[in-house]
Design an enzyme around this catalytic site. Structure first.
Site, short mmCIF file in Angstrom:
data_model
loop_
_atom_site.label_atom_id
_atom_site.label_comp_id
_atom_site.label_asym_id
_atom_site.label_seq_id
_atom_site.Cartn_x
_atom_site.Cartn_y
_atom_site.Cartn_z
N GLU A 229 0.87 -1.22 -0.03
CA GLU A 229 -0.12 0.11 -0.02
C GLU A 229 0.84 1.27 0.05
O GLU A 229 0.64 2.10 -0.95
CB GLU A 229 -1.04 0.03 1.14
CG GLU A 229 -2.00 1.15 1.44
CD GLU A 229 -2.97 1.04 2.39
OE1 GLU A 229 -3.73 0.18 2.01
OE2 GLU A 229 -2.89 2.01 3.36
N ARG A 255 -1.56 32.60 -19.10
CA ARG A 255 -2.36 33.82 -18.38
C ARG A 255 -0.91 35.02 -18.33
O ARG A 255 0.04 34.66 -17.96
CB ARG A 255 -2.41 33.32 -16.91
CG ARG A 255 -2.76 34.04 -15.90
CD ARG A 255 -3.87 34.71 -16.03
NE ARG A 255 -4.41 35.45 -14.80
CZ ARG A 255 -5.46 36.08 -14.71
NH1 ARG A 255 -6.15 36.52 -15.73
NH2 ARG A 255 -5.65 36.70 -13.62
N GLN A 266 10.23 35.00 -12.38
CA GLN A 266 10.89 33.92 -12.08
C GLN A 266 10.44 33.38 -10.52
O GLN A 266 10.55 32.05 -10.62
CB GLN A 266 12.37 34.92 -11.54
CG GLN A 266 13.38 33.80 -11.19
CD GLN A 266 13.81 32.96 -12.53
OE1 GLN A 266 14.11 33.57 -13.42
NE2 GLN A 266 14.09 31.73 -12.37
#
Length: 366
Positions: A229, A255, A266
């Site tokens: 798991e 955008r 940056q």
């Protein structure tokens, strides 16, 4: 796999149907993708994949856009329940259960956690009392993954309060066993498509043939399932991160703010670089953990490292995606808030991040 994953029902569809219809519409589709029996030999109805190939399958499903909660439900079924039946059940029990579990005819629920025993699984208050032909179980399990819809529960109970590591035993219990009461789904903020609930045992009889391993081997059964798991399940979050990074890259290219693309700022580029670093670092650790399992080595260190790295990265990357999308992250149509809610539990279930650090320290000889 990625294309097929997009066809899986949404979380609302997954939780809004009666149990029998849910199994037909949701669970059978998961079985058809191979997610319920990936790590089970073909002679038992599975795909016969090793740990690494199983992880790759779950990673592809996560990256392809499948609902994280649904994939978690499938992973809990396979790694916490089916694998223990495969490795520890009697031959006749394996023959009776495994084909149906792999085919999606049966749903399995993992019943370990208790109201007062989360991380400390060595102090289970659920008791198994020896009687002729089997055991009587008494106790309450909480946060049982797939609990409200399960047909079979892999559960753990104390058989020897003074036995320490050898004080608990694992059982595979049918839903219709007298004395077993499965509660309804809890209202969760994340992983909604994986229904979780409470299971109460009241003098619930379990025959000897449904003991997994030998009496007193409960911890061994549980820890073995956790190796699978904590590695393979968290491949889901590699896929989720890959998808989020890809979406964020597309978003910052399109955008514009302050007269520039977000990609040309940056701090934004640095954030995306960190997201990529976390993803690839966790991926390498998870693949190493799976390779250790497949190679028959002791994977304990690598499994703990992978679980810690991938779960923490999943949360950090989902939060960073929220920062990159800004106010749009709060709009439901973008799905970013949902990704955050689905990522947050990753640092808690299957052993918290602090538990993983303890395991790593122990493997280092500290």
């Amino acid at each position: 796999m990625k294309a097929a994953a997009r066809e899986l029902p949404s979380d609302s569809a997954a939780t809004g149907f009666p149990r029998d219809r849910w199994k037909k519409l949701v669970w059978k589709k998961l079985a058809g993708l191979g997610l319920l029996g990936a790590a089970v030999p073909e002679e038992h109805g599975g795909s016969g994949l090793g740990a690494l190939d199983t992880a790759l399958l779950y990673e592809a499903a996560g990256e392809g856009g499948a609902d994280t909660g649904l994939l978690f439900a499938a992973a809990a079924h396979l790694f916490a329940c089916v694998r223990p039946v495969l490795e520890f059940a009697l031959p006749e029990t394996r023959k009776a259960l495994l084909p149906a579990l792999c085919a999606g005819e049966l749903v399995a629920g993992n019943a370990m956690t208790e109201p007062e025993s989360g991380s400390d699984v060595s102090r289970l208050t659920t008791r198994a009392t020896r009687v002729d032909g089997g055991y009587l179980l008494d106790g309450v399990k909480s946060f049982v993954s797939n609990g409200p819809v399960a047909d079979l529960y892999v559960t753990y109970a104390t058989t020897d309060p003074e036995g320490g590591y050898f004080g608990s035993t694992a059982f595979a219990v049918d839903r219709d066993s007298p004395g077993l009461d499965a509660g309804g789904p809890l209202e969760k903020s994340g992983l909604a498509a994986c229904q979780a609930g409470e299971v109460v045992f009241t003098r619930c009889f379990v025959p000897d043939e449904r003991v997994l391993g030998s009496p007193g081997q409960g911890q061994l059964v549980f820890q073995t399932s956790m190796q699978w798991e904590r590695s393979c399940l968290f491949a889901i979050y590699l896929g989720q991160q890959e998808r989020l990074v890809r979406r964020c890259v597309h978003h910052v290219r399109e955008r514009r703010q302050f007269g520039k693309r977000l990609a040309d700022l940056q701090p934004v580029a640095d954030r995306l670089a960190d997201m990529k670093l976390r993803l690839e670092s966790g991926r390498l650790l998870l693949y190493r953990a799976c390779a250790e399992i497949d190679g028959g080595q002791d994977p304990s260190l690598w499994v703990a490292l992978a679980k810690l790295a991938v779960s923490e990265a999943a949360v950090a990357t989902a939060l960073d995606a929220g920062r990159i999308f800004g106010g749009r992250a709060f709009l439901a149509e973008y799905g970013i808030a949902e990704q955050v809610r689905d990522a947050l539990p990753a640092t808690t279930f299957s052993g918290t991040s602090d538990i993983q650090r303890r395991l790593i320290a122990r493997e280092m000889g500290l």
